[in-house]
Motif scaffolding. Structure first.
Motif, PDB file in Angstrom:
ATOM      1  N   VAL A  55       0.987  -1.076   0.399  1.00 47.88           N
ATOM      2  CA  VAL A  55      -0.501  -0.019   0.060  1.00 47.88           C
ATOM      3  C   VAL A  55       0.561   0.588  -0.002  1.00 47.88           C
ATOM      4  CG1 VAL A  55      -1.639   1.434   1.639  1.00 47.88           C
ATOM      5  CG2 VAL A  55      -1.627  -1.033   1.266  1.00 47.88           C
ATOM      6  N   LEU A  56       0.560   2.020  -1.005  1.00 52.66           N
ATOM      7  CA  LEU A  56       0.971   3.413  -0.762  1.00 52.66           C
ATOM      8  C   LEU A  56       0.912   4.287  -0.262  1.00 52.66           C
ATOM      9  CD1 LEU A  56       2.298   6.215  -2.306  1.00 52.66           C
ATOM     10  CD2 LEU A  56       4.226   4.557  -1.929  1.00 52.66           C
ATOM     11  N   ALA A  57       1.253   4.728   0.891  1.00 52.22           N
ATOM     12  CA  ALA A  57       0.882   6.340   1.385  1.00 52.22           C
ATOM     13  C   ALA A  57       1.424   7.214   1.245  1.00 52.22           C
ATOM     14  CB  ALA A  57       0.532   6.424   2.702  1.00 52.22           C
ATOM     15  N   SER A  58       0.700   8.431   0.191  1.00 51.10           N
ATOM     16  CA  SER A  58       0.954   9.240  -0.629  1.00 51.10           C
ATOM     17  C   SER A  58       1.658  10.730   0.917  1.00 51.10           C
ATOM     18  CB  SER A  58       0.030   9.800  -0.963  1.00 51.10           C
ATOM     19  OG  SER A  58      -0.703   9.115  -2.087  1.00 51.10           O
ATOM     20  N   ALA A  59       2.008  11.779   0.382  1.00 52.09           N
ATOM     21  CA  ALA A  59       2.152  12.950   0.863  1.00 52.09           C
ATOM     22  C   ALA A  59       1.282  13.709   0.790  1.00 52.09           C
ATOM     23  CB  ALA A  59       3.485  13.499   1.014  1.00 52.09           C
ATOM     24  N   THR A  60       0.893  14.581   2.100  1.00 55.08           N
ATOM     25  CA  THR A  60       0.303  15.473   2.038  1.00 55.08           C
ATOM     26  C   THR A  60       0.060  16.079   0.132  1.00 55.08           C
ATOM     27  OG1 THR A  60       0.956  15.866   3.920  1.00 55.08           O
ATOM     28  CG2 THR A  60      -0.300  17.706   3.154  1.00 55.08           C
ATOM     29  N   GLY A  61      -1.408  15.962   0.029  1.00 49.67           N
ATOM     30  CA  GLY A  61      -1.372  16.882  -1.789  1.00 49.67           C
ATOM     31  C   GLY A  61      -0.940  16.506  -2.511  1.00 49.67           C
ATOM     32  N   VAL A  62      -0.259  14.963  -2.760  1.00 52.18           N
ATOM     33  CA  VAL A  62       0.684  14.704  -3.837  1.00 52.18           C
ATOM     34  C   VAL A  62      -0.158  13.350  -4.492  1.00 52.18           C
ATOM     35  CG1 VAL A  62       2.467  14.060  -4.508  1.00 52.18           C
ATOM     36  CG2 VAL A  62       2.989  15.685  -3.400  1.00 52.18           C
ATOM     37  N   PRO A  63      -1.579  13.832  -5.555  1.00 53.60           N
ATOM     38  CA  PRO A  63      -2.149  13.028  -6.165  1.00 53.60           C
ATOM     39  C   PRO A  63      -1.461  11.785  -6.159  1.00 53.60           C
ATOM     40  CG  PRO A  63      -2.890  15.103  -7.511  1.00 53.60           C
ATOM     41  CD  PRO A  63      -1.375  15.054  -6.144  1.00 53.60           C
ATOM     42  N   GLN A  64      -2.062  10.256  -6.112  1.00 49.11           N
ATOM     43  CA  GLN A  64      -1.566   9.433  -6.531  1.00 49.11           C
ATOM     44  C   GLN A  64      -0.698   8.874  -7.291  1.00 49.11           C
ATOM     45  OE1 GLN A  64      -4.338   6.042  -7.613  1.00 49.11           O
ATOM     46  NE2 GLN A  64      -6.083   7.226  -7.371  1.00 49.11           N
ATOM     47  N   ALA A  65      -1.118   9.936  -8.849  1.00 51.03           N
ATOM     48  CA  ALA A  65      -0.544   8.977 -10.475  1.00 51.03           C
ATOM     49  C   ALA A  65       1.213   9.360 -10.325  1.00 51.03           C
ATOM     50  CB  ALA A  65      -0.996  10.741 -11.129  1.00 51.03           C
ATOM     51  N   PHE A  66       1.795  10.466  -8.953  1.00 55.04           N
ATOM     52  CA  PHE A  66       2.284  10.436  -8.705  1.00 55.04           C
ATOM     53  C   PHE A  66       3.890   9.387  -8.363  1.00 55.04           C
ATOM     54  CE2 PHE A  66       6.300  11.836  -6.001  1.00 55.04           C
ATOM     55  CZ  PHE A  66       7.097  12.969  -6.698  1.00 55.04           C
ATOM     56  N   TYR A  67       2.636   8.720  -7.735  1.00 61.58           N
ATOM     57  CA  TYR A  67       3.491   7.508  -7.249  1.00 61.58           C
ATOM     58  C   TYR A  67       3.372   6.148  -8.249  1.00 61.58           C
ATOM     59  CZ  TYR A  67       3.434   9.682  -3.121  1.00 61.58           C
ATOM     60  OH  TYR A  67       3.491  10.558  -2.629  1.00 61.58           O
ATOM     61  N   ARG A  68       3.090   6.286 -10.141  1.00 63.33           N
ATOM     62  CA  ARG A  68       2.461   6.136 -11.376  1.00 63.33           C
ATOM     63  C   ARG A  68       4.626   4.777 -10.935  1.00 63.33           C
ATOM     64  NH1 ARG A  68       4.537   5.455 -15.768  1.00 63.33           N
ATOM     65  NH2 ARG A  68       4.535   7.852 -16.123  1.00 63.33           N
ATOM     66  N   ARG A  69       5.229   5.869 -11.479  1.00 61.54           N
ATOM     67  CA  ARG A  69       6.581   4.684 -11.971  1.00 61.54           C
ATOM     68  C   ARG A  69       7.207   3.743 -10.359  1.00 61.54           C
ATOM     69  NH1 ARG A  69       7.582  10.210 -13.913  1.00 61.54           N
ATOM     70  NH2 ARG A  69       8.135  10.416 -16.117  1.00 61.54           N
ATOM     71  N   PHE A  70       7.534   4.001  -9.362  1.00 56.87           N
ATOM     72  CA  PHE A  70       7.760   3.147  -9.094  1.00 56.87           C
ATOM     73  C   PHE A  70       6.517   1.814  -8.656  1.00 56.87           C
ATOM     74  CE2 PHE A  70       6.326   1.247  -4.425  1.00 56.87           C
ATOM     75  CZ  PHE A  70       7.426   1.054  -3.633  1.00 56.87           C
ATOM     76  N   SER A  71       5.193   2.220  -8.803  1.00 60.14           N
ATOM     77  CA  SER A  71       4.568   1.491  -8.381  1.00 60.14           C
ATOM     78  C   SER A  71       4.451   0.789 -10.046  1.00 60.14           C
ATOM     79  CB  SER A  71       3.264   1.961  -8.369  1.00 60.14           C
ATOM     80  OG  SER A  71       2.307   2.767  -7.774  1.00 60.14           O
ATOM     81  N   GLU A  72       4.661   0.375 -10.936  1.00 59.59           N
ATOM     82  CA  GLU A  72       5.305  -0.217 -12.048  1.00 59.59           C
ATOM     83  C   GLU A  72       5.980  -1.009 -12.058  1.00 59.59           C
ATOM     84  OE1 GLU A  72       4.639   2.622 -15.572  1.00 59.59           O
ATOM     85  OE2 GLU A  72       2.899   2.514 -15.248  1.00 59.59           O
ATOM     86  N   TYR A  73       7.424  -0.580 -11.115  1.00 66.61           N
ATOM     87  CA  TYR A  73       8.517  -1.015 -11.214  1.00 66.61           C
ATOM     88  C   TYR A  73       8.348  -1.777  -9.861  1.00 66.61           C
ATOM     89  CZ  TYR A  73      14.013  -1.261 -10.407  1.00 66.61           C
ATOM     90  OH  TYR A  73      15.205  -1.940 -10.132  1.00 66.61           O
ATOM     91  N   ALA A  74       7.432  -1.522  -9.483  1.00 69.52           N
ATOM     92  CA  ALA A  74       7.367  -3.034  -8.537  1.00 69.52           C
ATOM     93  C   ALA A  74       6.937  -3.996  -8.468  1.00 69.52           C
ATOM     94  CB  ALA A  74       6.494  -1.924  -6.992  1.00 69.52           C
ATOM     95  N   THR A  75       5.911  -4.149  -9.333  1.00 71.29           N
ATOM     96  CA  THR A  75       4.666  -4.335  -9.870  1.00 71.29           C
ATOM     97  C   THR A  75       5.650  -5.466 -10.899  1.00 71.29           C
ATOM     98  OG1 THR A  75       2.471  -3.120  -9.745  1.00 71.29           O
ATOM     99  CG2 THR A  75       2.615  -5.463 -10.817  1.00 71.29           C
TER     100      THR A  75
END
Length: 308
Positions: A55-75
């Protein structure tokens, strides 16, 4: 304060553009927070059964799309990853933020807790990757015992006194001069106008501003006295990373917050941009392109914990 730009950008030259683009699936999902509020997320799933979940818990005011690259990499490495927007943010925001009522703590107590329940499977390890507020939020959840371990980046107490002089002056000016009239006019914090992130509900802005005035953040708020005991209940192993050029969450700020996870096995990790061949990490660089070596270090830790 540092900018959050190009949150949904695509870059054909990025190292996280993989040779086999069909080796994972990404689908939009909805799930309920603990109070029933509907949240929107993205579930990244490998084509083969996953070895573990994140589960990726975002920073304040940072939309989930910002974490796309990491999520693809981990997947690509066999993890199933859930990113999501907290209530009032991105795809989980109402049509109009003005008048939207919520507490900053709801993101942990209700929203992150709902994400943990949604992805949890008793037969697979569940890891939490927290960015800034995301690392604070584990202690707010009533179901933290379901998390095998948390790896967090840039989590600190938020007080300007821990920041370098120039950043300290900049942050105080924004809090005390720039933000108040913006919020007074709009009824929320139009953060996007400054290219600093997603717009924030007024309640989040007010509490965040209040707590950042104190070296121990919300633990100094007499209205939140119960948080001391709540955080002391967390026994999940925590790996807390601070980049030495992250002006918002330097090691002193991290220690000030993490001391309240007093019964959790704690691992403090300091990193530098040079160590990973980067020009800068800062507060946002943990999840930007070319950060695979940072991700590898974390995922190798997860692999070791799975093996044990």
């Amino acid at each position: 304060m540092q900018n959050v730009k190009h949150q949904t950008e695509t870059d054909a030259s990025s190292k996280t553009d993989f040779a086999n683009e069909n080796s994972f699936n990404a689908q939009s999902v909805t799930f309920k927070a603990l109070d029933g509020y509907e949240l929107n997320g993205t579930l990244y799933s490998p084509t083969h059964p996953s070895t573990a979940k994140i589960v990726l818990a975002s920073a304040t005011g940072v939309p989930q799309a910002f974490y796309r690259r990491f999520s693809e990499y981990a997947t690509q490495l066999g993890y199933e990853v859930l990113t999501f927007d907290y209530r009032g943010i991105g795809k989980s925001a109402p049509r109009h933020l003005k008048g939207f009522q919520m507490s900053y703590l709801d993101w942990g107590k209700l929203d992150l807790a709902g994400a943990i329940d949604y992805l949890y499977d008793e037969h697979a390890p569940l890891f939490l990757v927290g960015h800034s507020y995301g690392g604070q939020a584990l202690g707010l959840t009533p179901n933290h015992h379901k998390v095998t371990a948390m790896y967090c980046f840039g989590t600190g107490a938020g007080w300007h006194g821990y920041m370098p002089f120039k950043e300290k002056i900049k942050v105080q000016a924004i809090w005390n001069i720039v933000f108040p009239p913006m919020v007074a006019v709009t009824g929320y914090l139009p953060w996007s106008k400054l290219n600093m992130g997603a717009d924030l509900p007024k309640g989040v802005y007010q509490q965040w501003r209040k707590w950042c005035k104190n070296p121990t953040y919300f633990f100094a708020d007499p209205e939140q006295h119960e948080l001391h005991e709540q955080y002391a209940q967390v026994k999940t192993p925590i790996y807390a990373v601070a980049a030495l050029d992250d002006d918002w969450a330097l090691p002193s700020s991290r220690y000030a917050f993490m001391q309240h996870y007093k019964n959790a096995p704690m691992h403090f990790i300091n990193i530098s941009a040079d160590e990973f061949g980067l020009k800068q990490i800062g507060h946002m660089g943990y999840f930007r392109k070319d950060s695979e070596q940072i991700w590898d270090k974390m995922l190798n830790t997860f692999t070791t914990l799975i093996a044990d």
